[in-house]
Design a protein around this motif. Structure first.
Motif, PDB file in Angstrom:
ATOM      1  N   ASP A 123     -17.649  87.326  40.786  1.00 45.92           N
ATOM      2  CA  ASP A 123     -17.335  85.923  41.063  1.00 45.92           C
ATOM      3  C   ASP A 123     -17.122  85.221  39.722  1.00 45.92           C
ATOM      4  O   ASP A 123     -17.826  85.516  38.759  1.00 45.92           O
ATOM      5  N   GLU A 175     -14.049  84.990  44.385  1.00 46.51           N
ATOM      6  CA  GLU A 175     -14.851  86.164  44.690  1.00 46.51           C
ATOM      7  C   GLU A 175     -13.934  87.325  45.042  1.00 46.51           C
ATOM      8  O   GLU A 175     -13.053  87.182  45.894  1.00 46.51           O
ATOM      9  N   GLY A 206     -21.615  89.047  39.007  1.00 46.38           N
ATOM     10  CA  GLY A 206     -21.274  89.990  40.056  1.00 46.38           C
ATOM     11  C   GLY A 206     -22.390  90.976  40.326  1.00 46.38           C
ATOM     12  O   GLY A 206     -23.522  90.820  39.863  1.00 46.38           O
TER      13      GLY A 206
END
Length: 316
Positions: free
Chosen positions: A117, A8, A98
């Motif tokens: 991510d 992330e 995302g």
């Protein structure tokens, strides 16, 4: 060592524009090739009737390599958030998603946060490092470009110009498309093309490097990525630009009609003001640069369409 969960990361930038204007530019995906340097072409595949969700297809470069994928997006204009998730990622990416979050700072400025991510195929460490680099580079580039282009829209719109040329051809769309698609043959088919190199590692996604002759006899080199839709459209974005431009996107569009096919060449260009006097002389201004660029591009487009017309009509 395998990676347990997705990586992330977050990037952000402050933009001197209202948050609603920034949101709209990101939400309207057809703007992306003009706004984001890595994006070559983007279109909407399908959308919910209320506009809250959609599927979009994106062609973009990652670390210089052209890639394509389909993403599903959820749009929330009230919260100024757009979430996205790739349906099928392009290797070495196993999954990618995302969120865009636009936060008002004042009436005239906003903070843009871009969250990602992702996971690599087989949790491969080298692949993950490649994705890390691509996401970081593209995120920084996209946010900087978003800032510049949103602020440009609220500043001088004269830097941008869009135009098109259309030729009616008494022939088939298939023959016209073949002429435009087979760019590797242009140096023998088009007088203004001195040399050309075409690579097509995956069907319909081309890298075109071309040496073009100018009216004074000199040549300049451009590089484009092209996305090809057989017998309908070839969209492209120049990634190696002449000095008078900071952006050049366009497409060849073929529209069948009762008289054959209307072949259109479309260009969208942003002028590089820093190089106007160096290229056109000490007294040249933006208006002259706009005219020069439009005339040069239209001249070459009309020449290409004229030869495509002769080619298609000779086979009709």
């Amino acid at each position: 060592m395998s990676q347990s969960g997705p990586r992330e990361v977050e990037h952000e930038i402050t933009v001197l524009a209202p948050a609603t204007a920034v949101y709209r530019l990101i939400a309207e995906v057809e703007n992306w090739p003009r706004v984001f340097p890595p994006t070559i072409y983007a279109d909407q595949v399908e959308a919910a009737q209320d506009g809250s969700t959609e599927r979009i297809r994106i062609w973009a470069t990652a670390n210089g390599e052209p890639k394509s994928w389909i993403s599903r997006r959820t749009l929330d204009p009230e919260a100024l958030r757009i979430t996205f998730r790739q349906e099928v990622s392009a290797p070495p990416v196993a999954q990618m998603g995302g969120t865009w979050i636009i936060e008002p700072v004042s009436e005239t400025s906003s903070r843009v946060r871009l969250l990602h991510d992702y996971k690599a195929v087989d949790d491969d460490a080298e692949a993950l490092a490649w994705i890390d680099a691509a996401v970081d580079r593209n995120s920084r580039t996209e946010l900087a470009a978003l800032k510049a282009n949103v602020e440009l829209v609220t500043g001088s719109a004269d830097l941008l110009l869009s135009f098109e040329d259309t030729v009616q051809i008494d022939g088939s769309a298939e023959d016209v498309y073949d002429f435009l698609n087979e760019a590797q043959l242009w140096s023998s088919r088009l007088p203004h093309v001195a040399d050309v190199r075409l690579d097509e590692d995956s069907p319909g996604l081309q890298r075109l490097v071309m040496d073009t002759r100018t009216k004074d006899g000199s040549t300049h080199t451009t590089e484009s990525i092209r996305v090809c839709f057989p017998n309908e459209r070839i969209a492209y974005k120049q990634i190696g630009l002449p000095s008078l431009m900071t952006l050049h996107t366009g497409y060849w569009q073929l529209t069948r009609n009762a008289d054959g096919v209307a072949a259109t060449s479309q260009h969208t260009v942003a002028i590089n003001t820093e190089n106007i006097t160096a290229v056109l002389g000490p007294h040249a201004d933006l208006a002259q640069a706009r005219d020069f660029v439009r005339n040069a591009l239209s001249h070459n487009s009309r020449a290409t369409l004229g030869h495509a017309k002769a080619f298609a009509e000779s086979r009709h």
